[in-house]
Write an enzyme that holds these catalytic residues in place. Sequence first.
Site, PDB file in Angstrom:
ATOM      1  N   LYS A 163       0.833  -1.162   0.018  1.00 28.40           N
ATOM      2  CA  LYS A 163      -0.216   0.050  -0.163  1.00 28.40           C
ATOM      3  C   LYS A 163       1.091   1.253   0.185  1.00 28.40           C
ATOM      4  O   LYS A 163       2.105   1.368   0.489  1.00 28.40           O
ATOM      5  CB  LYS A 163      -0.750  -0.021   1.212  1.00 28.40           C
TER       6      LYS A 163
HETATM    7  P1  NAD Z   1     -13.160   7.575  -3.495  1.00 29.48           P
HETATM    8  O1  NAD Z   1     -12.128   8.635  -3.196  1.00 29.48           O
HETATM    9  O2  NAD Z   1     -13.365   7.402  -5.114  1.00 29.48           O
HETATM   10  O3  NAD Z   1     -14.513   7.855  -2.677  1.00 29.48           O
HETATM   11  C1  NAD Z   1     -14.457   7.854  -1.223  1.00 29.48           C
HETATM   12  C2  NAD Z   1     -15.835   8.632  -0.899  1.00 29.48           C
HETATM   13  O4  NAD Z   1     -15.770   8.623   0.472  1.00 29.48           O
HETATM   14  C3  NAD Z   1     -16.062   9.990  -1.455  1.00 29.48           C
HETATM   15  O5  NAD Z   1     -17.420  10.027  -1.780  1.00 29.48           O
HETATM   16  C4  NAD Z   1     -15.669  11.017  -0.270  1.00 29.48           C
HETATM   17  O6  NAD Z   1     -16.496  12.049  -0.479  1.00 29.48           O
HETATM   18  C5  NAD Z   1     -16.272   9.944   0.815  1.00 29.48           C
HETATM   19  N1  NAD Z   1     -15.574  10.448   2.051  1.00 29.48           N
HETATM   20  C6  NAD Z   1     -14.425  10.718   2.565  1.00 29.48           C
HETATM   21  N2  NAD Z   1     -14.398  10.756   3.797  1.00 29.48           N
HETATM   22  C7  NAD Z   1     -15.557  10.647   4.184  1.00 29.48           C
HETATM   23  C8  NAD Z   1     -15.971  10.888   5.502  1.00 29.48           C
HETATM   24  N3  NAD Z   1     -15.243  11.118   6.459  1.00 29.48           N
HETATM   25  N4  NAD Z   1     -17.387  10.594   5.497  1.00 29.48           N
HETATM   26  C9  NAD Z   1     -18.001  10.148   4.739  1.00 29.48           C
HETATM   27  N5  NAD Z   1     -17.711  10.086   3.230  1.00 29.48           N
HETATM   28  C10 NAD Z   1     -16.496  10.448   3.206  1.00 29.48           C
HETATM   29  O7  NAD Z   1     -12.556   6.232  -2.924  1.00 29.48           O
HETATM   30  P2  NAD Z   1     -12.945   4.772  -3.085  1.00 29.48           P
HETATM   31  O8  NAD Z   1     -12.120   4.124  -4.368  1.00 29.48           O
HETATM   32  O9  NAD Z   1     -14.429   4.617  -3.575  1.00 29.48           O
HETATM   33  O10 NAD Z   1     -12.619   4.099  -1.845  1.00 29.48           O
HETATM   34  C11 NAD Z   1     -13.398   4.037  -0.728  1.00 29.48           C
HETATM   35  C12 NAD Z   1     -12.878   3.083   0.195  1.00 29.48           C
HETATM   36  O11 NAD Z   1     -12.859   1.542  -0.469  1.00 29.48           O
HETATM   37  C13 NAD Z   1     -11.600   3.216   0.690  1.00 29.48           C
HETATM   38  O12 NAD Z   1     -11.602   2.714   2.086  1.00 29.48           O
HETATM   39  C14 NAD Z   1     -10.613   2.289  -0.169  1.00 29.48           C
HETATM   40  O13 NAD Z   1      -9.440   1.819   0.637  1.00 29.48           O
HETATM   41  C15 NAD Z   1     -11.635   0.856  -0.226  1.00 29.48           C
HETATM   42  N6  NAD Z   1     -11.280   0.231  -1.475  1.00 29.48           N
HETATM   43  C16 NAD Z   1     -11.160   0.824  -2.800  1.00 29.48           C
HETATM   44  C17 NAD Z   1     -10.902   0.002  -3.736  1.00 29.48           C
HETATM   45  C18 NAD Z   1     -10.939   0.539  -5.191  1.00 29.48           C
HETATM   46  O14 NAD Z   1     -10.894  -0.345  -5.983  1.00 29.48           O
HETATM   47  N7  NAD Z   1     -11.067   1.707  -5.358  1.00 29.48           N
HETATM   48  C19 NAD Z   1     -10.818  -1.394  -3.570  1.00 29.48           C
HETATM   49  C20 NAD Z   1     -10.706  -1.756  -2.289  1.00 29.48           C
HETATM   50  C21 NAD Z   1     -10.934  -1.124  -1.098  1.00 29.48           C
END
Ligand code: NAD
Length: 475
Positions: A163
């Site tokens: 990561k």
């Molecule tokens: P992203 O940046 O596309 O979206 C994040 C969302 O969370 C946005 O809508 C943002 O406004 C919101 N957000 C941020 N802080 C917040 C808060 N305090 N309260 C409420 N909403 C909040 O990110 P993503 O790719 O959707 O990732 C989201 C989660 O999923 C992360 O924890 C990431 O590690 C995990 N994840 C992502 C992937 C991937 O393929 N993108 C894979 C596995 C895990």
Amino acid sequence: MLSATDEGSARARVELVPEDHPIRNANPVRAILRRYRPRMSAHGLDVAEDEGAVAPGSEWDSDLYRMATKQFDVAAELLGLDQEFRVRLRDPRRALVVNFPVRMDSGRTASFTGYRVQHTLTMGPTKGGFRYAPDVSLGECAALSMWMTWKCALLGLPYGGAKGGVRCTPADLSDAERERLTRRYAAELIPIVGPDQDIPAPDLATGEREMAWFMDTYSQQVGYTVPGVVTGKPLVLGGTTGRREATGLGVVYVLEAVCERMQILLRDARVAIQGYGNVGGVAARELHAIGARVVAISDASSGVVASGDRGLNVAALDLWVAEHGSLAGYPDAEHVAPADVLEVPCEVVIPAAVSRVITADNAERLDCRLVIEAANGPTTAEAEAILLKRGIPVIPDVLANAGGVTVSYFEWVQDQQRYSWDELEIHERLRRQLRAAYGRVTDAVDRLQVDWRSAALSVAIERVAEAARLRGIYP
Ligand code: NAD
């Protein structure tokens, strides 16, 4: 340990120091010996004891890392894991911390700190996203890299976990600044990344654009195009169909299986989602499409709660966000604080934003039948204990959000083969792979009579420990 000769030469060096320097009164050798005195670790192995500001192993220290190691310890105990493997698998194998300059649009130069942590090299190259956020730290990346190891092992992917990230406020960066920052971060990472070494992917606030810049920077350095250095790229650059939706879609596939087991009719269930980005957005659209009611959803700006029984109009939410950039001000719903959507009465809560949002403070107030972790590390150990006591299972991140890394693996395989698969094949393979992992977890839940997280981690840790045992220790 220093030898007598070392002590002699250290004394010789001290003679060069002026008479009145404070170091003349110190014994440098004794100080060195004090700093690196061997001791027995908690695991019964010799480790060097550093009596300086940083205690052994504490360079990784953070709330999230403590959470990850606590989970590891529980599963290791459950497995009766040999001490040797507890030591070998607990701490990350290596990490790179970089400080680098970026020219900002204003003409001034800003300095940024970036990280990349590789948890284990035992299973093959390492794999994991990189994120842009103000609180990225070594400890956070260490925890997330460990979870990536377990996720890949649970899914049977030939990777160890990694990561990374850059500490920054992404909303404050212009597109040009973001590109310069991404390219410089990629350049800093070149010694340790590559299609056979470590393959980054999107995470918080990073996506296809950043992957394209990262791939281009790496390719420019080595002199030819290397699509397999990152996954989550645009399709035309060697990305795969289905990667963008994979994590959110995977959450829904796993949720379908869990609901079947718990006899919850997902087609009519009420769902509350925190996070409306890649993962939360896709999950919301997919759940809405199969008939579930998204009764609450939030992004960082606001939480919206459906006023009627029918749930939110997800298409209208999408249109609003496309036009206004966030959920703030969305008209046809009640607005609450982003964290409050977790407490809206429903069958399924999906944290899909950031870590440590379900804590001992709000766990008693969750009003649902199950929590499925789309985000990484959203539930603290204390909160999970409360939820389990209340009969609310937590479907862990290592299973629930593994769709992303699974399709990343498909992308990497296609890049290596220079051959692409169609969407149907990707979706079928994803469903099959997640169903198989789900089966391994439910088997362990039933066999060991434990919670879902301990079951999932024990399956994964056992696999990695077996690989480490068979490889032995070099030299
Ligand atoms: P992203 O940046 O596309 O979206 C994040 C969302 O969370 C946005 O809508 C943002 O406004 C919101 N957000 C941020 N802080 C917040 C808060 N305090 N309260 C409420 N909403 C909040 O990110 P993503 O790719 O959707 O990732 C989201 C989660 O999923 C992360 O924890 C990431 O590690 C995990 N994840 C992502 C992937 C991937 O393929 N993108 C894979 C596995 C895990």
